[in-house]
Design an enzyme around this catalytic site. Sequence first.
Site, PDB file in Angstrom:
ATOM      1  CE  LYS A  90      -4.243  -1.642   2.207  1.00  0.00           C
ATOM      2  NZ  LYS A  90      -5.234  -1.323   3.248  1.00  0.00           N
ATOM      3  CG  ASP A 126      -8.420   1.224   3.460  1.00  0.00           C
ATOM      4  OD1 ASP A 126      -9.199   0.392   2.959  1.00  0.00           O
ATOM      5  OD2 ASP A 126      -7.192   1.009   3.602  1.00  0.00           O
TER       6      ASP A 126
HETATM    7  P1  NAP Z   1       0.461  -0.938   9.262  1.00  0.00           P
HETATM    8  O1  NAP Z   1       0.586   0.213   8.322  1.00  0.00           O
HETATM    9  O2  NAP Z   1       1.532  -1.963   9.316  1.00  0.00           O
HETATM   10  O3  NAP Z   1       0.278  -0.302  10.745  1.00  0.00           O
HETATM   11  C1  NAP Z   1       0.196  -1.106  11.848  1.00  0.00           C
HETATM   12  C2  NAP Z   1      -0.078  -0.245  13.096  1.00  0.00           C
HETATM   13  O4  NAP Z   1      -0.361  -1.138  14.162  1.00  0.00           O
HETATM   14  C3  NAP Z   1       1.066   0.632  13.530  1.00  0.00           C
HETATM   15  O5  NAP Z   1       0.527   1.833  14.032  1.00  0.00           O
HETATM   16  C4  NAP Z   1       1.717  -0.184  14.652  1.00  0.00           C
HETATM   17  O6  NAP Z   1       2.297   0.608  15.675  1.00  0.00           O
HETATM   18  C5  NAP Z   1       0.521  -0.870  15.249  1.00  0.00           C
HETATM   19  N1  NAP Z   1       0.874  -2.146  15.902  1.00  0.00           N
HETATM   20  C6  NAP Z   1       1.407  -3.244  15.312  1.00  0.00           C
HETATM   21  N2  NAP Z   1       1.598  -4.208  16.223  1.00  0.00           N
HETATM   22  C7  NAP Z   1       1.181  -3.699  17.419  1.00  0.00           C
HETATM   23  C8  NAP Z   1       1.147  -4.209  18.745  1.00  0.00           C
HETATM   24  N3  NAP Z   1       1.536  -5.462  19.034  1.00  0.00           N
HETATM   25  N4  NAP Z   1       0.660  -3.407  19.724  1.00  0.00           N
HETATM   26  C9  NAP Z   1       0.255  -2.141  19.445  1.00  0.00           C
HETATM   27  N5  NAP Z   1       0.277  -1.607  18.215  1.00  0.00           N
HETATM   28  C10 NAP Z   1       0.734  -2.381  17.215  1.00  0.00           C
HETATM   29  O7  NAP Z   1      -0.882  -1.746   9.002  1.00  0.00           O
HETATM   30  P2  NAP Z   1      -2.228  -1.211   8.324  1.00  0.00           P
HETATM   31  O8  NAP Z   1      -2.149  -1.342   6.840  1.00  0.00           O
HETATM   32  O9  NAP Z   1      -2.564   0.101   8.893  1.00  0.00           O
HETATM   33  O10 NAP Z   1      -3.279  -2.309   8.809  1.00  0.00           O
HETATM   34  C11 NAP Z   1      -3.668  -2.433  10.158  1.00  0.00           C
HETATM   35  C12 NAP Z   1      -4.851  -3.386  10.257  1.00  0.00           C
HETATM   36  O11 NAP Z   1      -5.992  -2.754   9.651  1.00  0.00           O
HETATM   37  C13 NAP Z   1      -4.678  -4.687   9.471  1.00  0.00           C
HETATM   38  O12 NAP Z   1      -4.246  -5.699  10.306  1.00  0.00           O
HETATM   39  C14 NAP Z   1      -6.077  -4.991   8.931  1.00  0.00           C
HETATM   40  O13 NAP Z   1      -6.665  -5.992   9.733  1.00  0.00           O
HETATM   41  C15 NAP Z   1      -6.856  -3.724   9.136  1.00  0.00           C
HETATM   42  N6  NAP Z   1      -7.459  -3.225   7.885  1.00  0.00           N
HETATM   43  C16 NAP Z   1      -8.752  -3.560   7.627  1.00  0.00           C
HETATM   44  C17 NAP Z   1      -9.371  -3.100   6.483  1.00  0.00           C
HETATM   45  C18 NAP Z   1     -10.819  -3.465   6.218  1.00  0.00           C
HETATM   46  O14 NAP Z   1     -11.290  -3.219   5.093  1.00  0.00           O
HETATM   47  N7  NAP Z   1     -11.540  -4.019   7.156  1.00  0.00           N
HETATM   48  C19 NAP Z   1      -8.680  -2.283   5.583  1.00  0.00           C
HETATM   49  C20 NAP Z   1      -7.341  -1.955   5.881  1.00  0.00           C
HETATM   50  C21 NAP Z   1      -6.744  -2.438   7.021  1.00  0.00           C
HETATM   51  P3  NAP Z   1       3.842   1.129  15.593  1.00  0.00           P
HETATM   52  O15 NAP Z   1       3.771   2.397  14.794  1.00  0.00           O
HETATM   53  O16 NAP Z   1       4.206   1.367  17.017  1.00  0.00           O
HETATM   54  O17 NAP Z   1       4.616   0.047  14.935  1.00  0.00           O
END
Ligand code: NAP
Length: 307
Positions: A90, A126
């Site tokens: 992304k 999103d």
């Molecule tokens: P990303 O860019 O990798 O961001 C992950 C975020 O989660 C970061 O802020 C990270 O914090 C935090 N994080 C990771 N592990 C953690 C932990 N153990 N404890 C606390 N915080 C933690 O991922 P993303 O693309 O935003 O996606 C996140 C989630 O959104 C996905 O897993 C997915 O399930 C969901 N999503 C759903 C949809 C939908 O259509 N339903 C669409 C998009 C995404 P740090 O900055 O501290 O590393």
Amino acid sequence: MKKKRASAKEVYTLADLKNWRDVKPPVRLGVLGDPVEHSLSPQMQNAALKQSKIEMQYARFRISSNDLREALESIRKLEFVGLNLTIPHKVAALEFLDSADDNVKRIGATNVIKIENGKLRGFNTDGRGFARAVREEFSVDLRDLRILVLGAGGAARAIALQCAKENCERLVIANGTFEKGQKLADSLRDFFSGPKVFGPLPRLQAIPWEERAFQFQIANVDLVVNATPVGLNRGDASPIPARLLAPHVMVYDTIYSDKRTPLVSAAIEAGARAANGLSMLLHQGALAFEIWFQREAPLEVMRKAIL
Ligand code: NAP
């Protein structure tokens, strides 16, 4: 003699793209990711294509980060109509786009590409998908809510921007790496400079990922959103335990699953209303369909396909 119709592969690779053998109806859309096997987008988008009598198929493409450039080049030449991007593309895809809409520029991530006259145009659905999901699940608009967002990654940035654009009452961002949450809050400052004043608490703030901070904020918000992957893996605990939640909050977990996510279970235990990310998946997908085809998406058919 009539030729037998070939069906699309479960998962295509870069090698398939470089030596493309099309099927009928032709594959002209797809999701790029790694891993990508779990993606529900093909069943949702193929149902929409069939219902709309569009003679195309949507497929999965397992493409590693190193192969993204080459994969997008092949797809451009093959005259695809559009793509979805999922982990880990992304953010990385931005450098290969010919143009990007304002949302993509602000969020720094794209989940939808439209290919027109050989040009890759990036969008991000999103945030708007999230807003529609919240309206559908809880019958409320973001503008009427005080919102706590967990995370500061791609999904959180899209959600926070949408909350800001819709002039929500309060926006609080909690992230593990505090500075990242603070940076996200700072980037949204302009949206909160207006006259909407509600009590002594700041309308926009970043907080540390700490129990005491959660406890205080949960008493002062209406909606809690999990935009981290916490809860995705087996054995994950809820990002916020049930004892910190309360019946007055609505809880939206962007993680989607046919079972209760840990956060949804915690919310229910606390007597709160809760929903998981299936509705966001549906609405971001419907918005993508509308970008690709400039026509209304058959929402109910798409919903049925992922439930
Ligand atoms: P990303 O860019 O990798 O961001 C992950 C975020 O989660 C970061 O802020 C990270 O914090 C935090 N994080 C990771 N592990 C953690 C932990 N153990 N404890 C606390 N915080 C933690 O991922 P993303 O693309 O935003 O996606 C996140 C989630 O959104 C996905 O897993 C997915 O399930 C969901 N999503 C759903 C949809 C939908 O259509 N339903 C669409 C998009 C995404 P740090 O900055 O501290 O590393």
